[in-house]
Write a protein that holds these residues in place. Structure first.
Motif, PDB file in Angstrom:
ATOM      1  N   SER A  64       0.813  -1.219   0.000  1.00  0.00           N
ATOM      2  CA  SER A  64       0.000   0.000   0.000  1.00  0.00           C
ATOM      3  C   SER A  64       0.844   1.265   0.000  1.00  0.00           C
ATOM      4  CB  SER A  64      -0.938   0.026   1.218  1.00  0.00           C
ATOM      5  OG  SER A  64      -0.208   0.182   2.417  1.00  0.00           O
ATOM      6  N   THR A  66       1.958   2.561   2.692  1.00  0.00           N
ATOM      7  CA  THR A  66       1.598   3.262   3.927  1.00  0.00           C
ATOM      8  C   THR A  66       2.018   2.432   5.127  1.00  0.00           C
ATOM      9  OG1 THR A  66      -0.605   2.245   4.013  1.00  0.00           O
ATOM     10  CG2 THR A  66      -0.398   4.343   2.828  1.00  0.00           C
ATOM     11  N   THR A  70      -1.742   3.661   9.258  1.00  0.00           N
ATOM     12  CA  THR A  70      -2.582   4.268   8.231  1.00  0.00           C
ATOM     13  C   THR A  70      -3.492   3.239   7.570  1.00  0.00           C
ATOM     14  OG1 THR A  70      -0.993   6.024   7.744  1.00  0.00           O
ATOM     15  CG2 THR A  70      -2.566   5.473   6.007  1.00  0.00           C
ATOM     16  N   ASN A  71      -2.937   2.065   7.190  1.00  0.00           N
ATOM     17  CA  ASN A  71      -3.753   1.074   6.473  1.00  0.00           C
ATOM     18  C   ASN A  71      -4.544   0.163   7.405  1.00  0.00           C
ATOM     19  OD1 ASN A  71      -2.104  -1.348   7.100  1.00  0.00           O
ATOM     20  ND2 ASN A  71      -0.575  -0.378   5.793  1.00  0.00           N
ATOM     21  N   TRP A  82      -6.490  -1.873   0.391  1.00  0.00           N
ATOM     22  CA  TRP A  82      -6.041  -1.322  -0.891  1.00  0.00           C
ATOM     23  C   TRP A  82      -4.642  -1.823  -1.195  1.00  0.00           C
ATOM     24  CZ3 TRP A  82      -2.203   1.864  -2.943  1.00  0.00           C
ATOM     25  CH2 TRP A  82      -2.484   2.432  -4.201  1.00  0.00           C
ATOM     26  N   TRP A  84      -1.429  -1.188  -4.344  1.00  0.00           N
ATOM     27  CA  TRP A  84      -1.028  -0.507  -5.578  1.00  0.00           C
ATOM     28  C   TRP A  84      -0.971  -1.442  -6.771  1.00  0.00           C
ATOM     29  CZ3 TRP A  84       3.233  -3.193  -6.801  1.00  0.00           C
ATOM     30  CH2 TRP A  84       4.132  -3.568  -5.808  1.00  0.00           C
ATOM     31  N   TRP A 371      -0.106  10.784  -1.694  1.00  0.00           N
ATOM     32  CA  TRP A 371      -0.253  10.519  -0.263  1.00  0.00           C
ATOM     33  C   TRP A 371       0.642   9.389   0.243  1.00  0.00           C
ATOM     34  CZ3 TRP A 371      -1.525   5.552  -0.462  1.00  0.00           C
ATOM     35  CH2 TRP A 371      -2.361   5.101  -1.496  1.00  0.00           C
ATOM     36  N   MET A 372       1.328   8.701  -0.640  1.00  0.00           N
ATOM     37  CA  MET A 372       2.196   7.599  -0.206  1.00  0.00           C
ATOM     38  C   MET A 372       3.352   8.133   0.637  1.00  0.00           C
ATOM     39  SD  MET A 372       2.852   4.696  -3.073  1.00  0.00           S
ATOM     40  CE  MET A 372       1.605   3.472  -3.458  1.00  0.00           C
ATOM     41  N   THR A 471      -0.936  11.262   4.630  1.00  0.00           N
ATOM     42  CA  THR A 471      -1.762  10.177   4.084  1.00  0.00           C
ATOM     43  C   THR A 471      -3.252  10.479   4.111  1.00  0.00           C
ATOM     44  OG1 THR A 471      -1.804   9.091   6.259  1.00  0.00           O
ATOM     45  CG2 THR A 471      -0.052   8.445   4.731  1.00  0.00           C
ATOM     46  N   PHE A 474      -5.351   8.882   1.465  1.00  0.00           N
ATOM     47  CA  PHE A 474      -5.467   7.426   1.383  1.00  0.00           C
ATOM     48  C   PHE A 474      -6.912   6.985   1.580  1.00  0.00           C
ATOM     49  CE2 PHE A 474      -5.240   3.224   3.577  1.00  0.00           C
ATOM     50  CZ  PHE A 474      -4.708   2.491   2.542  1.00  0.00           C
ATOM     51  N   GLU A 477      -8.868   7.550  -1.441  1.00  0.00           N
ATOM     52  CA  GLU A 477      -8.502   6.566  -2.478  1.00  0.00           C
ATOM     53  C   GLU A 477      -9.295   5.283  -2.314  1.00  0.00           C
ATOM     54  OE1 GLU A 477      -6.785   4.861  -5.700  1.00  0.00           O
ATOM     55  OE2 GLU A 477      -6.148   6.838  -5.049  1.00  0.00           O
TER      56      GLU A 477
END
Length: 481
Positions: A64, A66, A70-71, A82, A84, A371-372, A471, A474, A477
């Motif tokens: 991700s 992140t 964050t994730n 999510w 990439w 935002w990465m 982020t 994110f 997204e």
């Protein structure tokens, strides 16, 4: 990349592989001729750090760009939101996963067109969800019983092995042979001409440590294998959270390892021989993948990445496996080789495992999301003009059923200093890696280091605040906004 043709990308991710497992990186006890050739012909990152010291949190972060905070993936059973990989698929890449990614849901697409999943070597535990992967089915079709902690417990010497066993099933069913073989099959059979992203998740050298005998023969009886760093006062130098982690391992046979408080030198040497032999098995299989790329006629237009999700203490500091922030757990090998990649290049800068995300996207001609937090490695390989340097790296872990002695653990390495912070304790860890590379002397309570300690704690605070701001996009997204 300077070449207008988008490269194929083969991303080989092993599970639980320490830094000291590739001969060409400066570890002469290893036999790894194929990986050595990738070091010599490509770029190696000598200071690659993971963002979390266990499987799924590290991988969710990697895929991700992140951090776990964050994730939202802090342990192996928390859902991914999510990846990439979907950006590669949308850009015209054929995206295929063969082997382990440790996603949740286990077979969720996460951008892949195909997933041929092989999960952990040992899932025989009542607390783990039921799942039949491709490897389980292969054993069933052969009428064979898959090795696991349940079958190994039947051995009279189970309590003495430290998770080290010889593979006795057919060699082609060993997970670290089976997964690369499936990848080679895909390379042989898939007829599409679009560029491909082939993620190969090799389950080893994660325990059980189970090489075939012919590879074990290369390491058994040798006295040059590095022995564990545990000849110091572990209780005095480690905070309560780490002491509790050691006790937890002594009470549970995670992944078929009965972790002993005071193993003998022979037991320790045997464990390491099995582990290193497993890496040599993987080395051979990487060679098979390279040959399959050559047979397909695409080797010259392919980039190969080889790395791991985290390391393994192997009794260093008295610890089993991971769930800690010692160098043996968080510092991993990372190699890049192939089309357009500089050969014989060694990068000493601090980098983070999730930096491979934006790097791969750029190879595919895709601008990474703003935002990465991950940063492209291409500048450090001389493939882009931007500044890719980091002066610090971070890792974090929480919510884990095994790490029970703390509610939140955070690591920062900045320059030669490393600090580990426990949110619910006045204790911590502070190491000067230049003077103490083996992390024997915890300087947390050293008055001479008080300013340094406070500076690094403030860096963690600043990072968490800046991370949330960076982020912010994110969530938009993943919501499709």
């Amino acid at each position: 990349m300077t070449d207008q043709k988008r490269p194929n990308i083969v991303f080989i991710l092993t599970d639980q592989q320490r830094l000291d497992t590739i001969r060409a990186l400066g570890f002469p006890h290893m036999e790894t001729p194929v990986l050595d050739s990738l070091v010599e012909g490509g770029t190696s990152f000598r200071n690659m750090y993971v963002t979390s010291p266990s499987c799924s949190p590290s991988r969710a972060s990697l895929f991700s760009g992140t951090y776990p905070h964050t994730n939202g993936v802090f342990r192996n059973d928390e859902p991914w939101v999510w990846s990439w990989v979907k950006l590669l698929a949308e850009a015209g890449y054929r995206c295929v996963n063969v082997g382990k990614m440790h996603t949740m849901p286990v077979e969720g697409p996460f951008g892949f067109h195909e997933r041929h999943v092989v999960e952990n070597k040992d899932r025989d535990h009542p607390n783990l969800p039921f799942y039949l992967d491709t490897w389980d089915k292969a054993f069933w079709t052969r009428g064979l019983r898959k090795p696991s902690r349940v079958s190994y417990r039947e051995r009279p010497d189970y309590d003495d092995r430290l998770g080290a066993f010889v593979w006795e099933a057919p060699e082609d069913l060993h997970p670290d042979v089976f997964v690369p073989s499936l990848a080679c099959l895909w390379l042989e059979r898939y007829k599409g001409q679009e560029p491909f992203f082939l993620q190969i998740g090799i389950p080893g050298p994660h325990p059980p440590y189970d090489p075939t005998q012919d590879y074990l023969d290369r390491y058994e009886g040798r006295d040059d294998l590095p022995m564990p760093i545990n000849d110091y006062d572990l209780d005095a130098e480690q905070p309560a959270a780490m002491r509790e982690l050691r006790r937890h391992h002594q009470g549970e046979d995670h992944d078929a390892i009965v972790h002993l408080e005071n193993p003998t030198a022979e037991q320790l040497r045997r464990q390491r021989a099995h582990y290193y032999a497993n890496v040599s098995m993987i080395d051979t299989q990487v060679g098979r993948i390279i040959e399959a790329l050559k047979a397909r006629g695409v080797l010259d237009e392919t980039i190969i990445v080889f790395t791991s999700d985290h390391g393994d203490c192997l009794n260093d500091h008295g610890h089993s496996q991971k769930w800690n922030m010692f160098e043996q757990t968080v510092h991993v090998p990372a190699l890049v080789w192939g089309a357009g990649i500089p050969g014989g290049r060694s990068v000493e800068d601090l980098v983070a495992l999730f930096d491979f995300g934006p790097t791969i996207l750029e190879w595919a001609g895709i601008a990474p999301p703003a935002w990465m937090e991950a940063r492209s490695l291409n500048p450090l390989m001389g493939l882009a003009a931007e500044n890719g340097e980091r002066d610090r790296v971070f890792a974090e872990h929480t919510n884990d059923a095994i790490l029970q002695g703390t509610n939140y653990m955070t690591m920062i390495r900045k320059g030669d200093w490393k600090l580990v912070h426990f949110v619910d304790s006045a204790e911590g860890q502070l190491f000067d890696l230049a003077a103490d590379p083996e992390e024997r002397s915890n300087r947390w309570d050293d008055p001479a280091c008080a300013t340094r300690r406070q500076e690094l704690i403030m860096d963690i605070l600043r990072w968490r605040i800046e991370s949330d701001r960076k982020t912010q996009g994110f969530c938009r997204e993943i919501a499709g906004l």
